[in-house]
Write a protein that holds these residues in place. Structure first.
Motif, mmCIF file in Angstrom:
data_model
loop_
_atom_site.group_PDB
_atom_site.id
_atom_site.type_symbol
_atom_site.label_atom_id
_atom_site.label_comp_id
_atom_site.label_asym_id
_atom_site.label_seq_id
_atom_site.Cartn_x
_atom_site.Cartn_y
_atom_site.Cartn_z
ATOM 1 N N PHE A 32 0.839 -1.190 0.000
ATOM 2 C CA PHE A 32 0.000 0.000 0.000
ATOM 3 C C PHE A 32 0.882 1.252 0.000
ATOM 4 O O PHE A 32 0.628 2.211 -0.711
ATOM 5 C CB PHE A 32 -0.926 0.005 1.210
ATOM 6 C CG PHE A 32 -1.638 1.308 1.401
ATOM 7 C CD1 PHE A 32 -1.356 2.136 2.475
ATOM 8 C CD2 PHE A 32 -2.586 1.715 0.481
ATOM 9 C CE1 PHE A 32 -1.998 3.351 2.643
ATOM 10 C CE2 PHE A 32 -3.242 2.932 0.630
ATOM 11 C CZ PHE A 32 -2.950 3.748 1.709
ATOM 12 N N ARG A 33 1.934 1.198 0.803
ATOM 13 C CA ARG A 33 2.780 2.370 0.964
ATOM 14 C C ARG A 33 4.222 1.952 1.253
ATOM 15 O O ARG A 33 4.451 0.938 1.919
ATOM 16 C CB ARG A 33 2.256 3.231 2.116
ATOM 17 C CG ARG A 33 3.011 4.526 2.385
ATOM 18 C CD ARG A 33 2.272 5.338 3.455
ATOM 19 N NE ARG A 33 0.991 5.821 2.942
ATOM 20 C CZ ARG A 33 0.017 6.298 3.719
ATOM 21 N NH1 ARG A 33 0.170 6.342 5.039
ATOM 22 N NH2 ARG A 33 -1.112 6.717 3.184
ATOM 23 N N ASN A 52 2.627 6.395 -1.562
ATOM 24 C CA ASN A 52 1.666 5.344 -1.873
ATOM 25 C C ASN A 52 2.079 4.657 -3.165
ATOM 26 O O ASN A 52 2.375 5.324 -4.169
ATOM 27 C CB ASN A 52 0.267 5.927 -1.987
ATOM 28 C CG ASN A 52 -0.307 6.309 -0.651
ATOM 29 O OD1 ASN A 52 0.299 6.058 0.391
ATOM 30 N ND2 ASN A 52 -1.473 6.927 -0.667
ATOM 31 N N TRP A 53 2.091 3.316 -3.129
ATOM 32 C CA TRP A 53 2.579 2.579 -4.280
ATOM 33 C C TRP A 53 1.689 2.778 -5.505
ATOM 34 O O TRP A 53 2.187 2.878 -6.623
ATOM 35 C CB TRP A 53 2.659 1.093 -3.919
ATOM 36 C CG TRP A 53 3.542 0.300 -4.808
ATOM 37 C CD1 TRP A 53 3.179 -0.683 -5.685
ATOM 38 C CD2 TRP A 53 4.973 0.415 -4.929
ATOM 39 N NE1 TRP A 53 4.278 -1.175 -6.338
ATOM 40 C CE2 TRP A 53 5.384 -0.522 -5.888
ATOM 41 C CE3 TRP A 53 5.928 1.238 -4.315
ATOM 42 C CZ2 TRP A 53 6.726 -0.680 -6.244
ATOM 43 C CZ3 TRP A 53 7.250 1.080 -4.678
ATOM 44 C CH2 TRP A 53 7.643 0.131 -5.624
ATOM 45 N N SER A 54 0.403 2.853 -5.268
ATOM 46 C CA SER A 54 -0.539 3.122 -6.350
ATOM 47 C C SER A 54 -1.046 4.543 -6.178
ATOM 48 O O SER A 54 -1.596 4.890 -5.157
ATOM 49 C CB SER A 54 -1.699 2.145 -6.304
ATOM 50 O OG SER A 54 -2.661 2.454 -7.284
ATOM 51 N N SER A 57 0.839 9.353 -3.971
ATOM 52 C CA SER A 57 0.776 10.417 -2.967
ATOM 53 C C SER A 57 1.984 10.339 -2.047
ATOM 54 O O SER A 57 2.415 9.249 -1.683
ATOM 55 C CB SER A 57 -0.503 10.297 -2.145
ATOM 56 O OG SER A 57 -1.632 10.489 -2.955
ATOM 57 N N THR A 58 2.516 11.495 -1.690
ATOM 58 C CA THR A 58 3.730 11.536 -0.873
ATOM 59 C C THR A 58 3.502 12.257 0.445
ATOM 60 O O THR A 58 2.608 13.119 0.554
ATOM 61 C CB THR A 58 4.877 12.217 -1.625
ATOM 62 O OG1 THR A 58 4.459 13.537 -2.009
ATOM 63 C CG2 THR A 58 5.256 11.428 -2.872
ATOM 64 N N TYR A 59 4.317 11.905 1.427
ATOM 65 C CA TYR A 59 4.218 12.463 2.765
ATOM 66 C C TYR A 59 5.639 12.680 3.280
ATOM 67 O O TYR A 59 6.528 11.857 3.039
ATOM 68 C CB TYR A 59 3.471 11.494 3.693
ATOM 69 C CG TYR A 59 2.160 11.017 3.107
ATOM 70 C CD1 TYR A 59 2.121 9.898 2.282
ATOM 71 C CD2 TYR A 59 0.978 11.699 3.361
ATOM 72 C CE1 TYR A 59 0.930 9.473 1.721
ATOM 73 C CE2 TYR A 59 -0.221 11.271 2.803
ATOM 74 C CZ TYR A 59 -0.225 10.160 1.979
ATOM 75 O OH TYR A 59 -1.403 9.735 1.419
ATOM 76 N N ASN A 74 7.559 1.537 -10.108
ATOM 77 C CA ASN A 74 6.791 0.317 -9.866
ATOM 78 C C ASN A 74 7.320 -0.863 -10.693
ATOM 79 O O ASN A 74 7.329 -1.994 -10.225
ATOM 80 C CB ASN A 74 5.314 0.545 -10.169
ATOM 81 C CG ASN A 74 4.704 1.583 -9.253
ATOM 82 O OD1 ASN A 74 5.234 2.669 -9.073
ATOM 83 N ND2 ASN A 74 3.569 1.257 -8.667
ATOM 84 N N LYS A 99 4.593 -1.062 3.842
ATOM 85 C CA LYS A 99 3.319 -1.200 4.568
ATOM 86 C C LYS A 99 2.352 -1.893 3.632
ATOM 87 O O LYS A 99 1.980 -1.337 2.608
ATOM 88 C CB LYS A 99 2.817 0.178 4.980
ATOM 89 C CG LYS A 99 1.554 0.196 5.811
ATOM 90 C CD LYS A 99 1.199 1.626 6.191
ATOM 91 C CE LYS A 99 0.001 1.702 7.105
ATOM 92 N NZ LYS A 99 -1.230 1.236 6.436
ATOM 93 N N ARG A 102 -3.749 -1.186 3.943
ATOM 94 C CA ARG A 102 -4.210 0.185 3.870
ATOM 95 C C ARG A 102 -4.529 0.736 5.264
ATOM 96 O O ARG A 102 -4.292 1.915 5.554
ATOM 97 C CB ARG A 102 -5.457 0.267 2.978
ATOM 98 C CG ARG A 102 -5.972 1.669 2.757
ATOM 99 C CD ARG A 102 -7.243 1.658 1.919
ATOM 100 N NE ARG A 102 -7.696 2.998 1.620
ATOM 101 C CZ ARG A 102 -7.316 3.695 0.562
ATOM 102 N NH1 ARG A 102 -6.470 3.168 -0.286
ATOM 103 N NH2 ARG A 102 -7.754 4.911 0.365
ATOM 104 N N TYR A 107 4.295 -0.939 9.539
ATOM 105 C CA TYR A 107 5.086 -1.310 8.365
ATOM 106 C C TYR A 107 5.562 -2.747 8.582
ATOM 107 O O TYR A 107 6.157 -3.060 9.611
ATOM 108 C CB TYR A 107 6.271 -0.357 8.192
ATOM 109 C CG TYR A 107 5.883 0.949 7.546
ATOM 110 C CD1 TYR A 107 5.206 1.929 8.263
ATOM 111 C CD2 TYR A 107 6.176 1.203 6.210
ATOM 112 C CE1 TYR A 107 4.833 3.129 7.668
ATOM 113 C CE2 TYR A 107 5.815 2.397 5.608
ATOM 114 C CZ TYR A 107 5.144 3.355 6.344
ATOM 115 O OH TYR A 107 4.776 4.532 5.742
#
Length: 120
Positions: A32-33, A52-54, A57-59, A74, A99, A102, A107
């Motif tokens: 998921f991440r 996020n792998w799909s 989105s980044t944090y 990917n 991780k 969802r 992790y």
């Protein structure tokens, strides 16, 4: 079983750059991440960045926002951490983590870590 292998750490002067890589292998890999964490001597491990792998989105933690960039490929099952404007306080062992779910905060898989040392 998933294996994560980090690379790209090393010694760099303050203000310099490094690019960390984390390659995943094993069974079909679709987390998921993916995240990067770090642990400095005498300190607790802390979150650095995640993607996020799909969707992608980044944090980022406040301490690295604007200086570090997380990205992923990917097709290569690889996540990267581009680190610019490095500071001495960025010195730490950097860990890659996956991780799979969802929900929750856990992790599930961790790499062995790569040392980043920033000299001032």
């Amino acid at each position: 079983q998933v294996q994560l292998v980090e690379s790209g750490g090393g010694l760099v002067q303050a203000g310099g750059s490094l690019r960390l890589s984390c390659a995943a292998s094993g069974r079909t890999f679709s987390p998921f991440r993916m995240g990067w964490f770090r642990q400095a001597p005498g300190k607790e491990r802390e979150f650095v960045a995640a993607i996020n792998w799909s969707g992608g989105s980044t944090y980022y933690s406040d301490s690295v926002k604007g200086r570090f960039t997380i990205s992923r490929d990917n097709a290569k099952n690889t996540v990267y951490l581009q680190m610019n404007s490095l500071k001495s306080e960025d010195t730490a062992v950097y860990y890659c983590a996956a991780k799979t779910l969802r929900v929750g905060l856990t992790y599930d898989y961790w790499g062995q870590g790569t040392q980043v040392t920033v000299s001032s």
